[in-house]
Every structure is written in C-alpha cells, then in structure tokens.
Design a protein around this motif. Structure first.
Motif, PDB file in Angstrom:
ATOM      1  N   GLY A 114       0.829  -1.197   0.000  1.00  0.00           N
ATOM      2  CA  GLY A 114       0.000   0.000   0.000  1.00  0.00           C
ATOM      3  C   GLY A 114       0.862   1.245   0.000  1.00  0.00           C
ATOM      4  O   GLY A 114       2.049   1.216  -0.315  1.00  0.00           O
ATOM      5  N   VAL A 115       0.277   2.365   0.351  1.00  0.00           N
ATOM      6  CA  VAL A 115       0.991   3.640   0.429  1.00  0.00           C
ATOM      7  C   VAL A 115       0.601   4.302   1.742  1.00  0.00           C
ATOM      8  O   VAL A 115      -0.582   4.543   1.989  1.00  0.00           O
ATOM      9  N   SER A 116       1.575   4.591   2.569  1.00  0.00           N
ATOM     10  CA  SER A 116       1.290   5.215   3.853  1.00  0.00           C
ATOM     11  C   SER A 116       1.048   6.709   3.677  1.00  0.00           C
ATOM     12  O   SER A 116       1.338   7.292   2.626  1.00  0.00           O
ATOM     13  N   VAL A 122       0.403   6.368  -5.350  1.00  0.00           N
ATOM     14  CA  VAL A 122      -0.889   5.675  -5.328  1.00  0.00           C
ATOM     15  C   VAL A 122      -0.654   4.186  -5.522  1.00  0.00           C
ATOM     16  O   VAL A 122       0.366   3.764  -6.055  1.00  0.00           O
ATOM     17  N   SER A 123      -1.633   3.394  -5.078  1.00  0.00           N
ATOM     18  CA  SER A 123      -1.540   1.947  -5.205  1.00  0.00           C
ATOM     19  C   SER A 123      -2.934   1.344  -5.168  1.00  0.00           C
ATOM     20  O   SER A 123      -3.824   1.855  -4.463  1.00  0.00           O
ATOM     21  N   ASN A 129      -6.052   3.570   3.019  1.00  0.00           N
ATOM     22  CA  ASN A 129      -5.685   4.981   2.899  1.00  0.00           C
ATOM     23  C   ASN A 129      -6.331   5.530   1.624  1.00  0.00           C
ATOM     24  O   ASN A 129      -5.692   5.556   0.563  1.00  0.00           O
ATOM     25  N   PRO A 130      -7.583   5.944   1.693  1.00  0.00           N
ATOM     26  CA  PRO A 130      -8.319   6.348   0.487  1.00  0.00           C
ATOM     27  C   PRO A 130      -7.624   7.415  -0.342  1.00  0.00           C
ATOM     28  O   PRO A 130      -7.774   7.436  -1.573  1.00  0.00           O
ATOM     29  N   SER A 131      -6.876   8.322   0.309  1.00  0.00           N
ATOM     30  CA  SER A 131      -6.213   9.382  -0.447  1.00  0.00           C
ATOM     31  C   SER A 131      -5.065   8.853  -1.296  1.00  0.00           C
ATOM     32  O   SER A 131      -4.546   9.580  -2.147  1.00  0.00           O
ATOM     33  N   ARG A 205       1.255   0.105  -8.683  1.00  0.00           N
ATOM     34  CA  ARG A 205       1.697   0.943  -7.562  1.00  0.00           C
ATOM     35  C   ARG A 205       2.806   1.848  -8.079  1.00  0.00           C
ATOM     36  O   ARG A 205       3.752   1.387  -8.719  1.00  0.00           O
ATOM     37  N   SER A 206       2.705   3.139  -7.796  1.00  0.00           N
ATOM     38  CA  SER A 206       3.755   4.097  -8.170  1.00  0.00           C
ATOM     39  C   SER A 206       3.963   5.027  -6.985  1.00  0.00           C
ATOM     40  O   SER A 206       3.060   5.769  -6.593  1.00  0.00           O
TER      41      SER A 206
END
Length: 253
Positions: A114-116, A122-123, A129-131, A205-206
C-alpha cells in the motif's frame, strides 16, 4: 539515594524556630558557644560536605549513563512519525527539513504494498488509505488475451518517458524506476505492475522512495501528483478502463 541524602542534610541544618530568637535579638551580642560544641559543628560540616559531594556525583553519573531511548532524539529514527508505516528507511535531517528514503516496500509475497500517509504515490493496495488508493485497470477494452495485454503494458511503460528503466520483468510482474520529478533533488519513483489474468485486470503501484518534511509539518511535501499523472498517461496510451472511481490526487502544493 538522593532523597535519603536530602533527609540527612535537612536534619543537619538549623530550623526556622532556632533562628527566630537570633533574628529578634539581632542587636544583642550572642555569647560564644562553649568549647565542647566546636567538635559537633565540625562533624556536621564534614557530613554536609560529604553529602553534597555524593549528590553531585550521583547526578553526574545518571546524566552520563542515561538510556538513549529516554533521552531527547534530535535525529528521527525508523520509529519516527516521518517514517511511520514504511520499511527499510534512512533519515537525513537538518534544522530546515527532514528527508526519509525507504527501499523495502516493493512486492511482498506476490502482493503490491500500500501507500502510507508519509509518502507520495498511489496503489491498488492502499485500501486503508483512500487518499492513496487508485482502482485496478481492466484490459478487456483492448483484448481478452492476458499475454497480449501484458506485452502492450510493457511497451507503454517504456514509452511513457525516456528516463524509465525496467528493473525486473516477468510474465506477470514489472518493476521500473524513474527519477523523481517533484520535490526536486531526490532519488527515484518505483513503478510496479502485477497481472491478474484470471480476473482480466492489472494492479499497480507508483510511489516516490523519498519524502520531504518541512518542520513542523508531519505530511510530506506533495509530489504534485506526478506519480498519479504518469500512471494516467500510461493508461491513456493503452486505452484501458478503471474499475472504480478515479483517484483525483492530492490538492496540496
């Protein structure tokens, strides 16, 4: 030990009541104490000097042997707020800003990370983490053949920017890097794609490896949606659809 020393010290000092008569009769000369009291005063003075030295030595020892975990840390660690939720991080800090670089967040056990909230990107796996969440892509608008779709995706990634470098490529996984555009002067953005042929979708995912924090903010300086916009450019090249609501990206500067 310090408390016991203070009690002993207090017992050696004259009390306020013993000083009151002297204060009220300051103009009357006091008689010299009997010779027998001098040894007592000397012993008290010796006790005071010994206790004072003991207290000072104890305080100095405690300050030198204090545990680093209990001391104030000027340099953020991997447990600091600026690297929360990330793995294998290195922190570089100065009075004006903190830069956190993490390199341990690529595919884990066949799943994209995911992305913290402390990193930019984004991922499809950032469901908590909706944002930072962006929906999967379906390639059915181009083909139903997963191998054909994967070949098209690899070509689109290579063509999106001349600076893209393919680091790892298999039949179902792609990892590429590209220099971070913003904030300037950092390292790389990691771009990952994962093919799910049974579902006719591609996950992605980037994320920027490095995040910049300007005191006192705990949110990183925005990447100005460069990660999201790059992915959108790749999807536009392919003509694929998103399976969900489009991520609008960060509104921060």
């Amino acid at each position: 030990m310090i408390i016991l020393s203070w009690i002993l010290l207090s017992s050696c000092l004259p009390t306020a009541s013993s000083l009151a008569p002297a204060a009220s009769k300051a103009s009357t000369p006091l008689p010299n104490p009997p010779p027998a009291t001098f040894p007592v005063l000397q012993r008290r003075r010796a006790v005071l000097e010994t206790l004072s030295a003991s207290i000072l030595n104890t305080l100095a020892f405690n300050s030198l042997t204090a545990s680093p975990s209990n001391a104030v840390q000027d340099v953020p660690t991997n447990q600091a707020a600026t690297s929360a939720g990330r793995r294998m991080c290195h922190t570089d800090t100065n009075p004006t800003r903190t830069v956190v670089e993490c390199v341990g967040e690529l595919r884990q056990d066949g799943r994209l990370s995911g992305v913290s909230a402390t990193e930019n990107g984004v991922s499809c796996s950032a469901v908590k983490n909706p944002s930072r969440f962006s929906p999967p892509w379906t390639y059915l608008t181009e083909t139903s053949d997963a191998r054909v779709a994967w070949k098209s995706l690899v070509a689109a990634v290579k063509g999106v920017d001349d600076r893209v470098e393919i680091v790892e490529l298999t039949d179902e996984y792609l990892h590429a890097t590209i220099p971070t555009e913003y904030p300037p002067g950092l390292t790389f953005d990691d771009i990952e794609f994962l093919l799910r042929p049974d579902d006719n979708i591609v996950l992605y995912r980037s994320v920027s490896r490095s995040s910049v924090f300007v005191y006192p903010l705990t949110q990183p300086v925005s990447d100005k949606n460069t990660n999201l916009n790059r992915l959108e450019k790749i999807r536009d090249i392919l003509g694929w659809d998103e399976l969900g609501m489009r991520q609008e990206g960060s509104k921060l500067i």
